[in-house]
Design a protein around this motif. Structure first.
Motif, PDB file in Angstrom:
ATOM      1  N   MET A   1      49.323  44.680  31.735  1.00 29.30           N
ATOM      2  CA  MET A   1      48.647  45.968  31.834  1.00 29.30           C
ATOM      3  C   MET A   1      48.558  46.386  33.301  1.00 29.30           C
ATOM      4  N   ARG A   2      48.332  47.663  33.524  1.00 30.43           N
ATOM      5  CA  ARG A   2      48.124  48.168  34.883  1.00 30.43           C
ATOM      6  C   ARG A   2      46.629  48.187  35.206  1.00 30.43           C
ATOM      7  N   ALA A   3      46.328  47.893  36.463  1.00 33.17           N
ATOM      8  CA  ALA A   3      44.938  47.903  36.906  1.00 33.17           C
ATOM      9  C   ALA A   3      44.891  48.156  38.405  1.00 33.17           C
ATOM     10  N   ILE A   4      43.762  48.689  38.874  1.00 28.65           N
ATOM     11  CA  ILE A   4      43.510  48.829  40.300  1.00 28.65           C
ATOM     12  C   ILE A   4      42.846  47.541  40.766  1.00 28.65           C
ATOM     13  N   VAL A   5      43.510  46.835  41.672  1.00 27.36           N
ATOM     14  CA  VAL A   5      43.090  45.494  42.062  1.00 27.36           C
ATOM     15  C   VAL A   5      42.665  45.481  43.530  1.00 27.36           C
ATOM     16  N   GLN A   6      41.638  44.686  43.835  1.00 28.89           N
ATOM     17  CA  GLN A   6      41.153  44.493  45.199  1.00 28.89           C
ATOM     18  C   GLN A   6      41.019  43.008  45.484  1.00 28.89           C
ATOM     19  N   ASP A  13      42.167  51.418  51.288  1.00 27.23           N
ATOM     20  CA  ASP A  13      43.483  50.826  51.553  1.00 27.23           C
ATOM     21  C   ASP A  13      43.598  49.438  50.942  1.00 27.23           C
ATOM     22  N   MET A  14      42.464  48.839  50.612  1.00 27.21           N
ATOM     23  CA  MET A  14      42.464  47.506  50.002  1.00 27.21           C
ATOM     24  C   MET A  14      42.724  47.560  48.491  1.00 27.21           C
ATOM     25  N   LEU A  15      42.781  48.757  47.913  1.00 23.57           N
ATOM     26  CA  LEU A  15      42.999  48.920  46.481  1.00 23.57           C
ATOM     27  C   LEU A  15      44.470  49.184  46.196  1.00 23.57           C
ATOM     28  N   SER A  16      45.013  48.529  45.171  1.00 22.80           N
ATOM     29  CA  SER A  16      46.417  48.737  44.819  1.00 22.80           C
ATOM     30  C   SER A  16      46.582  48.716  43.309  1.00 22.80           C
ATOM     31  N   LEU A  17      47.526  49.501  42.826  1.00 18.34           N
ATOM     32  CA  LEU A  17      47.855  49.527  41.403  1.00 18.34           C
ATOM     33  C   LEU A  17      48.842  48.401  41.126  1.00 18.34           C
ATOM     34  N   GLU A  18      48.457  47.465  40.250  1.00 18.35           N
ATOM     35  CA  GLU A  18      49.286  46.288  39.992  1.00 18.35           C
ATOM     36  C   GLU A  18      49.398  46.007  38.498  1.00 18.35           C
ATOM     37  N   GLU A  19      50.407  45.226  38.147  1.00 16.87           N
ATOM     38  CA  GLU A  19      50.551  44.691  36.796  1.00 16.87           C
ATOM     39  C   GLU A  19      49.835  43.349  36.742  1.00 16.87           C
ATOM     40  N   VAL A  20      48.857  43.235  35.849  1.00 12.47           N
ATOM     41  CA  VAL A  20      48.098  41.997  35.707  1.00 12.47           C
ATOM     42  C   VAL A  20      48.036  41.614  34.230  1.00 12.47           C
ATOM     43  N   ASP A  21      47.580  40.393  33.973  1.00  7.73           N
ATOM     44  CA  ASP A  21      47.457  39.933  32.592  1.00  7.73           C
ATOM     45  C   ASP A  21      46.353  40.686  31.861  1.00  7.73           C
ATOM     46  N   LYS A  22      46.597  40.952  30.594  1.00  4.48           N
ATOM     47  CA  LYS A  22      45.562  41.561  29.765  1.00  4.48           C
ATOM     48  C   LYS A  22      44.422  40.549  29.594  1.00  4.48           C
ATOM     49  N   GLY A 103      35.547  45.970  35.613  1.00  2.00           N
ATOM     50  CA  GLY A 103      36.920  46.017  35.124  1.00  2.00           C
ATOM     51  C   GLY A 103      37.333  47.288  34.428  1.00  2.00           C
ATOM     52  N   ALA A 104      36.636  48.409  34.653  1.00  2.00           N
ATOM     53  CA  ALA A 104      36.978  49.651  33.960  1.00  2.00           C
ATOM     54  C   ALA A 104      38.217  50.336  34.530  1.00  2.00           C
ATOM     55  N   PHE A 105      38.595  50.021  35.784  1.00  2.00           N
ATOM     56  CA  PHE A 105      39.764  50.662  36.376  1.00  2.00           C
ATOM     57  C   PHE A 105      41.026  49.912  35.962  1.00  2.00           C
ATOM     58  N   ALA A 106      41.269  49.880  34.672  1.00  2.00           N
ATOM     59  CA  ALA A 106      42.401  49.154  34.103  1.00  2.00           C
ATOM     60  C   ALA A 106      42.715  49.723  32.722  1.00  2.00           C
ATOM     61  N   GLU A 107      43.882  49.380  32.204  1.00  2.00           N
ATOM     62  CA  GLU A 107      44.276  49.884  30.889  1.00  2.00           C
ATOM     63  C   GLU A 107      43.549  49.172  29.756  1.00  2.00           C
ATOM     64  N   TYR A 108      43.122  47.928  30.000  1.00  2.00           N
ATOM     65  CA  TYR A 108      42.351  47.171  29.011  1.00  2.00           C
ATOM     66  C   TYR A 108      41.221  46.439  29.726  1.00  2.00           C
ATOM     67  N   THR A 109      40.121  46.239  29.022  1.00  2.00           N
ATOM     68  CA  THR A 109      39.028  45.439  29.548  1.00  2.00           C
ATOM     69  C   THR A 109      38.286  44.809  28.381  1.00  2.00           C
ATOM     70  N   CYS A 110      37.499  43.785  28.667  1.00  2.00           N
ATOM     71  CA  CYS A 110      36.663  43.163  27.638  1.00  2.00           C
ATOM     72  C   CYS A 110      35.199  43.448  27.943  1.00  2.00           C
ATOM     73  N   ALA A 111      34.413  43.538  26.891  1.00  3.51           N
ATOM     74  CA  ALA A 111      32.985  43.803  27.042  1.00  3.51           C
ATOM     75  C   ALA A 111      32.222  43.119  25.927  1.00  3.51           C
ATOM     76  N   THR A 112      30.981  42.748  26.217  1.00  7.09           N
ATOM     77  CA  THR A 112      30.102  42.280  25.159  1.00  7.09           C
ATOM     78  C   THR A 112      29.705  43.481  24.314  1.00  7.09           C
ATOM     79  N   GLU A 113      29.409  43.259  23.049  1.00  3.83           N
ATOM     80  CA  GLU A 113      29.077  44.397  22.189  1.00  3.83           C
ATOM     81  C   GLU A 113      27.786  45.081  22.611  1.00  3.83           C
ATOM     82  N   SER A 114      26.890  44.354  23.277  1.00  2.00           N
ATOM     83  CA  SER A 114      25.627  44.953  23.707  1.00  2.00           C
ATOM     84  C   SER A 114      25.809  45.923  24.868  1.00  2.00           C
ATOM     85  N   ALA A 115      26.994  45.950  25.483  1.00  2.00           N
ATOM     86  CA  ALA A 115      27.250  46.858  26.600  1.00  2.00           C
ATOM     87  C   ALA A 115      27.775  48.211  26.140  1.00  2.00           C
ATOM     88  N   LEU A 116      27.997  48.383  24.838  1.00  2.00           N
ATOM     89  CA  LEU A 116      28.668  49.565  24.319  1.00  2.00           C
ATOM     90  C   LEU A 116      27.877  50.234  23.203  1.00  2.00           C
TER      91      LEU A 116
END
Length: 323
Positions: A1-6, A13-22, A103-116
C-alpha cells in the motif's frame, strides 16, 4: 500500500510517499480502507517533535516511533478481527486513531473498534474525516471542562479554525449566545456557522469592549490568560484548547492558583478520544447541528503541502486529505 512515511523529526521535507506493507489485522480490531483523513496541529507537532514533551508522550526521543502520521480517519471496513462485535466488512466509519497507533495518511490502517463509529450516510468521507479530533476537542472543552449551559454568553477565540469552527456550532447547539473572534477575511465564514456576533480582532480588542462572558473557549491562545480574566463574569470559566506553548504552560502552572484566588476558573483541556463522544458528534451531524467547513482538500501525495498550509495558520475550518 502507499503511505506517507516519516523516519526523522523535522520539516515536511522529512515526509515521503512510499510503498509499505499493509497492516496486520489484530483480533480486536478492524482493517480499514482509508478514503479520507484530515490534518491537525497535532500532526505537525509530531512531525517536528516539538515541544519536546511530545517526544516523551509518544516515544522516540531521537527518532519518531510513529512512522505514519494522521489520526482523523474515514473509510470502509475491509475485514474484522475475530473478537470484533460492532462492525462488519463494508461498514462506512469514521474515528480517531490517536490511541491505536495513528496511521491515517495511508491507503489502509488498523483500528480498535472503540475508535470508530458509523459514518452518517449523507456525509462524505472527506467531511467525516475532518470531525473527530477538532470537534471532539470543542465538545469536551465546552461541555466537560467549561460546563456550558443554555442561555450563557460564550466567547470563542480562534473561531475560524478547526476546533473553533466546531465550537461555534456546538455552543449554539447547547443554546448559548455565541460571540466569535477571528480575522477580517474569515468573518463571513464564521457568521455562516451561526455565531450571534463576530469580532474582527484586527479592528477591535475583545478585552476592551465592556462585555462579559460566562465561558471563554480559547482555540488560539497567543495572549496572556490575564488579558482575558476581566471579560469573564465573576464566576466565569476560561478554557484553553489550542495556542502557543508558552501560553499552555502559563495556564497549566497558574490556572489552579488563579482559580483558588478568584471565583473565576482557568483550565486547560486534555482531550480524551472515546466512542461515546464520537456517537454524540455523529448525532449532531445527523441532526444538522454541526457540519465541517473544509478549506481545501489534498490528495494523499500532497500531505506535506497540506501540513505546510495548516502551519501558516490561515486555514478556514479544516484541511481534508482524499485517499
Amino acid at each position: 500500500m502507499r503511505a506517507i512515511v516519516q523516519t526523522e523529526y523535522g520539516s515536511t521535507d522529512m515526509l515521503s510517499l512510499e510503498e509499505v506493507d499493509k497492516p496486520v489485522l489484530p483480533d480486536n480490531g478492524v482493517l480499514l480502507r482509508v478514503h479520507a483523513a484530515s490534518v491537525n496541529a497535532g500532526d505537525w507537532h509530531l512531525m517536528r517533535g516539538t515541544p519536546f514533551l511530545i517526544r516523551l508522550m509518544f516515544g522516540g526521543l531521537l527518532k519518531p516511533k510513529i512512522k505514519i502520521l494522521g489520526f482523523d480517519v474515514a473509510g470502509r471496513i475491509e475485514a474484522v478481527g475475530k473478537d470484533v462485535t460492532q462492525f462488519q466488512p463494508g461498514d462506512e466509519v469514521f474515528g480517531d486513531l490517536s490511541e491505536c497507533g495513528f496511521g491515517a495518511f495511508a491507503e489502509y490502517t488498523c483500528a480498535t473498534e472503540s475508535a470508530l463509529v458509523l459514518k452518517p450516510s449523507a456525509t462524505t468521507f472527506e467531511e467525516a474525516a475532518t470531525v473527530p479530533g477538532a470537534a471532539l476537542a470543542a465538545l469536551q472543552g465546552l461541555r466537560d471542562v467549561g460546563h456550558i449551559q443554555s442561555g450563557q454568553k460564550v466567547l470563542i477565540n480562534g473561531a475560524s479554525g478547526g476546533v473553533g469552527s466546531f465550537a461555534v456550532q456546538i455552543a449554539k447547539a447547547f443554546g448559548a449566545e455565541v460571540t466569535a473572534v477571528c480575522s477580517t477575511q474569515k468573518m463571513e465564514m464564521v457568521r455562516s456557522l451561526g455565531a450571534d456576533r463576530v469580532i474582527d480582532y484586527t479592528q477591535a480588542d475583545v478585552t476592551q469592549n465592556g462585555q462579559h462572558y460566562d465561558l471563554m473557549l480559547d482555540a488560539a491562545a497567543y495572549r496572556s490568560v490575564f488579558d482575558y480574566l476581566p471579560v469573564l463574569t465573576t464566576e466565569g470559566t476560561y478554557v484553553m484548547v489550542g495556542g502557543s506553548t508558552p501560553r499552555f504552560f502559563q495556564v497549566m502552572l497558574l490556572g489552579a492558583w488563579i482559580s483558588r484566588t478568584s471565583r473565576r476558573r482557568v483550565k486547560c483541556l486534555a482531550s480524551k478520544p472515546n466512542q461515546k463522544d464520537l456517537v454524540t458528534l455523529r448525532e449532531l451531524m445527523v441532526a444538522g447541528k454541526i457540519a465541517p467547513f473544509i478549506d481545501q482538500c489534498y490528495n494523499l501525495s500532497e500531505v506535506p503541502a497540506a501540513i505546510r498550509h495548516l502551519e501558516q495558520r490561515q486555514v478556514k475550518g479544516k484541511v481534508a486529505i482524499r485517499v
